[in-house]
Design an enzyme around this catalytic site. Structure first.
Site, mmCIF file in Angstrom:
data_model
loop_
_atom_site.group_PDB
_atom_site.id
_atom_site.type_symbol
_atom_site.label_atom_id
_atom_site.label_comp_id
_atom_site.label_asym_id
_atom_site.label_seq_id
_atom_site.Cartn_x
_atom_site.Cartn_y
_atom_site.Cartn_z
ATOM 1 N N GLU A 293 0.834 -1.212 0.000
ATOM 2 C CA GLU A 293 0.000 0.000 0.000
ATOM 3 C C GLU A 293 0.868 1.261 0.000
ATOM 4 O O GLU A 293 0.465 2.314 -0.484
ATOM 5 C CB GLU A 293 -0.952 -0.008 1.219
ATOM 6 N N HIS A 322 7.291 -26.575 0.558
ATOM 7 C CA HIS A 322 6.530 -27.627 -0.108
ATOM 8 C C HIS A 322 5.418 -27.043 -0.974
ATOM 9 O O HIS A 322 4.464 -27.740 -1.306
ATOM 10 C CB HIS A 322 5.970 -28.599 0.944
ATOM 11 N N LYS A 436 -13.827 2.192 -3.143
ATOM 12 C CA LYS A 436 -14.621 2.636 -1.973
ATOM 13 C C LYS A 436 -15.823 3.441 -2.438
ATOM 14 O O LYS A 436 -16.947 3.231 -2.001
ATOM 15 C CB LYS A 436 -13.758 3.551 -1.085
HETATM 16 O O1 PA5 Z 1 -2.981 1.684 5.919
HETATM 17 C C1 PA5 Z 1 -4.043 2.256 5.736
HETATM 18 O O2 PA5 Z 1 -4.152 3.484 5.796
HETATM 19 C C2 PA5 Z 1 -5.291 1.460 5.472
HETATM 20 O O3 PA5 Z 1 -5.015 0.104 5.288
HETATM 21 C C3 PA5 Z 1 -6.287 1.632 6.615
HETATM 22 O O4 PA5 Z 1 -5.702 1.174 7.804
HETATM 23 C C4 PA5 Z 1 -7.585 0.872 6.339
HETATM 24 O O5 PA5 Z 1 -8.142 1.275 5.144
HETATM 25 C C5 PA5 Z 1 -8.576 1.094 7.467
HETATM 26 O O6 PA5 Z 1 -8.803 2.466 7.616
HETATM 27 P P1 PA5 Z 1 -9.460 3.038 8.914
HETATM 28 O O7 PA5 Z 1 -8.526 2.842 10.059
HETATM 29 O O8 PA5 Z 1 -9.700 4.474 8.611
HETATM 30 O O9 PA5 Z 1 -10.747 2.289 9.154
#
Ligand code: PA5
Length: 462
Positions: A293, A322, A436
């Protein structure tokens, strides 16, 4: 505190045929790292890298500890509702420090600390299973969402709140919730304030995937008795080690610089993290999110299309020898494998000496399981080296809060150095917004147009 070490000899020439030359490491790569280091220091000065300061956030840690002590005494089960960076850190800490069977142990074996469940996916089967497993009257639900608006987590919260209220009444139900969210804004904070639900802050300058050492990871860990001081001391020590501008002194710098080089110069964008310990499997999954990410970006910070980008893969040794190793050994030479070896696995089992007449079993007798799993790691690293496949190993003297704190901090700092080397912003995630929005539209959220989805061409549906 025992320090973790990073051995990257199997990425370097001459150990690795065609590996990275020392002159390159000391020259061009040290220079590239120097620039990345300066960029990260500049970012640190602006205050956006809040995760670096988390080991020293003593006021928040005290707040976490106080709440955790009370909750630990009251509840038999703690359920974390949080996804992505709001769930993976708690899982990594739980599995590494409490072990994979924590929730199956008796109260005495858990020293009367609660069971800990991390429920990230809004899968109806999982949610139903959860309520068959936990008693709402003896359960704390820690809703974790930095934004306070994530569809998956909010849906789970609404469902859980209803279920708990139905079981124990609205007034009592409030005492079964704790929100971990942005310190000032968001729907979850508004609900918490309006309904007087206890809340812990996720600092404004700490993003989800960098939040494991904030209350996001600390509360779940502390409520089950994890030594926060040792965890944070480990992280602080590693943060200090990773401040050096000299590449050869900086483990996070070395990791980031080598992986970036392997991707952008050697065509090796696939980065596999493969711990040889079941307890560290969730750390590999946590890293997969962190690396993916943070670095999987279409554009550089100055708006140009990115030329390269890594793909992280979580694996597990020896299990994946494996399943995955054949590909690592003989598939495309586009991977770098990062092993984690644990020197001392704790109480070990010696393999009994039975069947001395059967050679397939006889050689195992007298060795321990820890010896076997570590030997397999060593043998696999050597096999890869002989095939000209780059690999490196993190050595953890043991799995404990101190060593885990070091590892988690090292990987996070490496991620921001890698961001600077790739020229991308490791702190944002613009690529997740479209799906989203489409979900909001399809689910009927106010203010979001329902999207027009093209019908599937029937020729392509069987
Ligand atoms: O790393 C990130 O920013 C994302 O993976 C968030 O943690 C994830 O989308 C969850 O977001 P939130 O904490 O706002 O619910």
């Amino acid at each position: 505190m025992a320090s973790i070490s990073f051995n990257f000899g199997n990425i370097m020439a001459p150990a690795l045929d065609g590996g990275v030359e020392a002159s390159l490491f000391d020259g061009e790569m040290a220079e590239a790292f120097g620039a990345a280091h300066a960029a990260v220091e500049a970012q640190r000065a602006t205050g956006v890298l809040g995760f670096l300061d988390l080991p020293h956030a003593s006021e928040t840690v005290d707040q976490v500890r106080t709440l955790a002590e009370g909750y630990g005494q009251w509840f038999e089960d703690v359920v974390i509702l949080g996804i992505g960076g709001s769930g993976l850190g708690a899982k990594a800490l739980r599995d590494a420090l409490l072990g994979p069977y924590w929730n199956d142990r008796s109260d005495e074996e858990r020293d009367h600390f609660p069971r800990l469940h991390v429920v990230d996916n809004p899968d109806p089967f999982t949610m139903r299973g959860l309520f068959e497993r936990v008693d709402p009257a003896r359960t704390l639900f820690n809703v974790i969402s930095k934004s306070g608006a994530t569809a998956e987590t909010m849906a789970q919260y609404l469902l859980v709140r209803d279920t708990v209220e139905a079981a124990i009444g609205a007034e009592a139900a409030r005492g079964h919730f704790l929100f971990t969210t942005d310190p000032t804004v968001g729907a979850l904070r508004r609900i918490g304030e309006a309904e007087d639900i206890p809340m812990l802050p996720v600092p404004e300058n700490v993003g989800g995937r960098f939040s494991v050492l904030s209350p996001v990871g600390l509360l779940p860990a502390a409520v089950c008795g994890v030594d926060l001081d040792a965890l944070l001391a480990g992280a602080a020590a590693m943060e200090e080690r990773c401040r050096s501008g000299r590449l050869s002194d900086n483990p996070a710098g070395v990791l980031a610089t080598l992986l970036h080089h392997c991707d952008s110069v050697r065509g090796q964008p696939i980065h596999v993290l493969m711990p040889y310990s079941d307890r560290l499997r969730s750390v590999a999954l946590w890293f997969q999110q962190l690396w993916a990410e943070s670095l999987g970006k279409a554009r550089t910070t100055d708006g140009k299309p990115t030329a390269t980008g890594p793909t992280p893969v979580a694996a597990l040794g020896a299990t994946d020898q494996h399943s995955f190793l054949q590909l690592l050994m003989e598939g495309p030479k586009d991977k770098v494998v990062l092993f984690i070896e644990v020197t001392d696995h704790g109480p070990d089992s010696v393999i009994p000496q039975r069947h001395p007449e059967i050679k397939e079993l006889a050689y195992l007798g007298g060795h321990s399981l820890g010896e076997l799993i570590n030997t397999e790691r060593r043998a696999t690293a050597e096999a890869l080296r002989r095939e000209g496949r780059p690999n490196a190993t993190f050595f953890l003297p043991e799995i404990g809060p101190g060593t885990l704190g070091q590892l988690l901090m090292l990987l996070q700092v490496a991620t921001v150095y890698a961001g600077a080397l790739y020229g991308v912003d490791p702190l944002d995630q613009p690529g997740v917004e479209l799906s989203k929005r489409l979900t909001y539209g399809l689910m009927g959220r106010e203010g979001v147009e329902p999207p027009d989805l093209p019908e599937s061409d029937p020729r392509w549906v069987l």
